[in-house]
Design a protein around this motif. Structure first.
Motif, PDB file in Angstrom:
ATOM      1  N   MET A   1     -46.601 -54.553 -45.114  1.00 36.96           N
ATOM      2  CA  MET A   1     -47.307 -55.043 -43.955  1.00 36.96           C
ATOM      3  C   MET A   1     -46.496 -56.186 -43.357  1.00 36.96           C
ATOM      4  N   ASN A   2     -46.266 -56.139 -42.057  1.00 35.79           N
ATOM      5  CA  ASN A   2     -45.533 -57.180 -41.350  1.00 35.79           C
ATOM      6  C   ASN A   2     -46.490 -57.916 -40.415  1.00 35.79           C
ATOM      7  N   VAL A   3     -46.518 -59.236 -40.547  1.00 36.35           N
ATOM      8  CA  VAL A   3     -47.385 -60.064 -39.720  1.00 36.35           C
ATOM      9  C   VAL A   3     -46.506 -61.006 -38.904  1.00 36.35           C
ATOM     10  N   THR A   4     -46.680 -60.983 -37.585  1.00 40.04           N
ATOM     11  CA  THR A   4     -45.947 -61.870 -36.693  1.00 40.04           C
ATOM     12  C   THR A   4     -46.948 -62.742 -35.955  1.00 40.04           C
ATOM     13  N   LEU A   5     -46.691 -64.036 -35.962  1.00 45.13           N
ATOM     14  CA  LEU A   5     -47.529 -64.993 -35.247  1.00 45.13           C
ATOM     15  C   LEU A   5     -46.746 -65.532 -34.067  1.00 45.13           C
ATOM     16  N   PHE A   6     -47.198 -65.205 -32.871  1.00 44.19           N
ATOM     17  CA  PHE A   6     -46.599 -65.730 -31.651  1.00 44.19           C
ATOM     18  C   PHE A   6     -47.328 -67.023 -31.320  1.00 44.19           C
ATOM     19  N   SER A   7     -46.579 -68.110 -31.200  1.00 48.07           N
ATOM     20  CA  SER A   7     -47.211 -69.408 -30.973  1.00 48.07           C
ATOM     21  C   SER A   7     -46.401 -70.226 -29.975  1.00 48.07           C
ATOM     22  N   LYS A   8     -46.920 -71.401 -29.683  1.00 43.90           N
ATOM     23  CA  LYS A   8     -46.206 -72.324 -28.795  1.00 43.90           C
ATOM     24  C   LYS A   8     -46.420 -73.737 -29.312  1.00 43.90           C
ATOM     25  N   PRO A   9     -45.571 -74.674 -28.921  1.00 43.75           N
ATOM     26  CA  PRO A   9     -45.719 -76.058 -29.373  1.00 43.75           C
ATOM     27  C   PRO A   9     -47.037 -76.672 -28.872  1.00 43.75           C
ATOM     28  N   ASP A  10     -47.551 -77.622 -29.637  1.00 38.29           N
ATOM     29  CA  ASP A  10     -48.766 -78.362 -29.267  1.00 38.29           C
ATOM     30  C   ASP A  10     -49.959 -77.448 -29.015  1.00 38.29           C
ATOM     31  N   CYS A  11     -50.098 -76.424 -29.830  1.00 36.85           N
ATOM     32  CA  CYS A  11     -51.203 -75.467 -29.712  1.00 36.85           C
ATOM     33  C   CYS A  11     -52.072 -75.600 -30.956  1.00 36.85           C
ATOM     34  N   LYS A  12     -53.250 -76.181 -30.797  1.00 36.82           N
ATOM     35  CA  LYS A  12     -54.128 -76.408 -31.946  1.00 36.82           C
ATOM     36  C   LYS A  12     -54.558 -75.107 -32.613  1.00 36.82           C
ATOM     37  N   GLN A  13     -54.913 -74.098 -31.814  1.00 39.30           N
ATOM     38  CA  GLN A  13     -55.314 -72.823 -32.409  1.00 39.30           C
ATOM     39  C   GLN A  13     -54.158 -72.178 -33.173  1.00 39.30           C
ATOM     40  N   CYS A  14     -52.935 -72.369 -32.677  1.00 41.88           N
ATOM     41  CA  CYS A  14     -51.751 -71.864 -33.387  1.00 41.88           C
ATOM     42  C   CYS A  14     -51.621 -72.572 -34.727  1.00 41.88           C
ATOM     43  N   ASP A  15     -51.782 -73.906 -34.713  1.00 43.44           N
ATOM     44  CA  ASP A  15     -51.675 -74.690 -35.943  1.00 43.44           C
ATOM     45  C   ASP A  15     -52.765 -74.309 -36.940  1.00 43.44           C
ATOM     46  N   PHE A  16     -54.002 -74.094 -36.462  1.00 48.35           N
ATOM     47  CA  PHE A  16     -55.097 -73.680 -37.343  1.00 48.35           C
ATOM     48  C   PHE A  16     -54.792 -72.331 -37.978  1.00 48.35           C
ATOM     49  N   THR A  17     -54.267 -71.412 -37.187  1.00 46.34           N
ATOM     50  CA  THR A  17     -53.941 -70.078 -37.694  1.00 46.34           C
ATOM     51  C   THR A  17     -52.848 -70.162 -38.756  1.00 46.34           C
ATOM     52  N   LYS A  18     -51.795 -70.928 -38.492  1.00 50.34           N
ATOM     53  CA  LYS A  18     -50.722 -71.103 -39.482  1.00 50.34           C
ATOM     54  C   LYS A  18     -51.270 -71.689 -40.779  1.00 50.34           C
ATOM     55  N   MET A  47     -52.190 -68.197 -26.372  1.00 50.37           N
ATOM     56  CA  MET A  47     -51.699 -68.179 -27.747  1.00 50.37           C
ATOM     57  C   MET A  47     -52.750 -68.771 -28.676  1.00 50.37           C
ATOM     58  N   PRO A  48     -52.677 -68.480 -29.941  1.00 49.21           N
ATOM     59  CA  PRO A  48     -51.702 -67.625 -30.615  1.00 49.21           C
ATOM     60  C   PRO A  48     -52.055 -66.145 -30.451  1.00 49.21           C
ATOM     61  N   VAL A  49     -51.052 -65.322 -30.664  1.00 46.42           N
ATOM     62  CA  VAL A  49     -51.247 -63.881 -30.753  1.00 46.42           C
ATOM     63  C   VAL A  49     -50.714 -63.461 -32.112  1.00 46.42           C
ATOM     64  N   VAL A  50     -51.509 -62.683 -32.831  1.00 49.19           N
ATOM     65  CA  VAL A  50     -51.109 -62.185 -34.143  1.00 49.19           C
ATOM     66  C   VAL A  50     -50.919 -60.682 -34.032  1.00 49.19           C
ATOM     67  N   LEU A  51     -49.783 -60.214 -34.519  1.00 50.47           N
ATOM     68  CA  LEU A  51     -49.450 -58.796 -34.514  1.00 50.47           C
ATOM     69  C   LEU A  51     -49.263 -58.363 -35.960  1.00 50.47           C
TER      70      LEU A  51
END
Length: 80
Positions: A1-18, A47-51
C-alpha cells in the motif's frame, strides 16, 4: 500500500494529518506544491490531500479526516 500526503507549509490540517499518521505508524511520503496538479486533477482545491494506492484500488480524500486515518491504520495493522 502506498500513501502519499500532499501538503503545503503553514497548514494546520496538514500538520494534524502528519501527526496522526506518525502516531498510528502509517508509512507515507509527502509531496508539496509539485503535486498540486495531481490534486486539482482529483478535484481538490484545498490541502491536505491523501492518496492511497493499493494494487488496482485507489482512494483519496481531502482535509483532516480522523475516520479515514483510523480506517487506514486498521488496514495496515497499525496500533489504534
Amino acid at each position: 500500500m502506498n500513501v502519499t500526503l500532499f501538503s503545503k507549509p503553514d497548514c494546520k490540517q496538514c500538520d494534524f494529518t502528519k501527526r496522526e499518521f506518525d502516531k498510528h505508524g502509517i508509512d507515507y511520503v509527502t509531496a508539496d506544491d509539485a503535486g498540486r496538479q495531481k490534486c486539482i486533477d482529483l478535484g481538490y482545491s484545498s490541502m491536505p490531500v491523501v492518496l492511497v494506492e493499493s494494487g488496482q484500488e485507489i482512494a483519496h480524500w481531502s482535509g483532516f479526516r480522523m475516520d479515514e486515518i483510523k480506517a487506514l491504520a486498521y488496514l495496515e495493522g497499525a496500533p489504534q
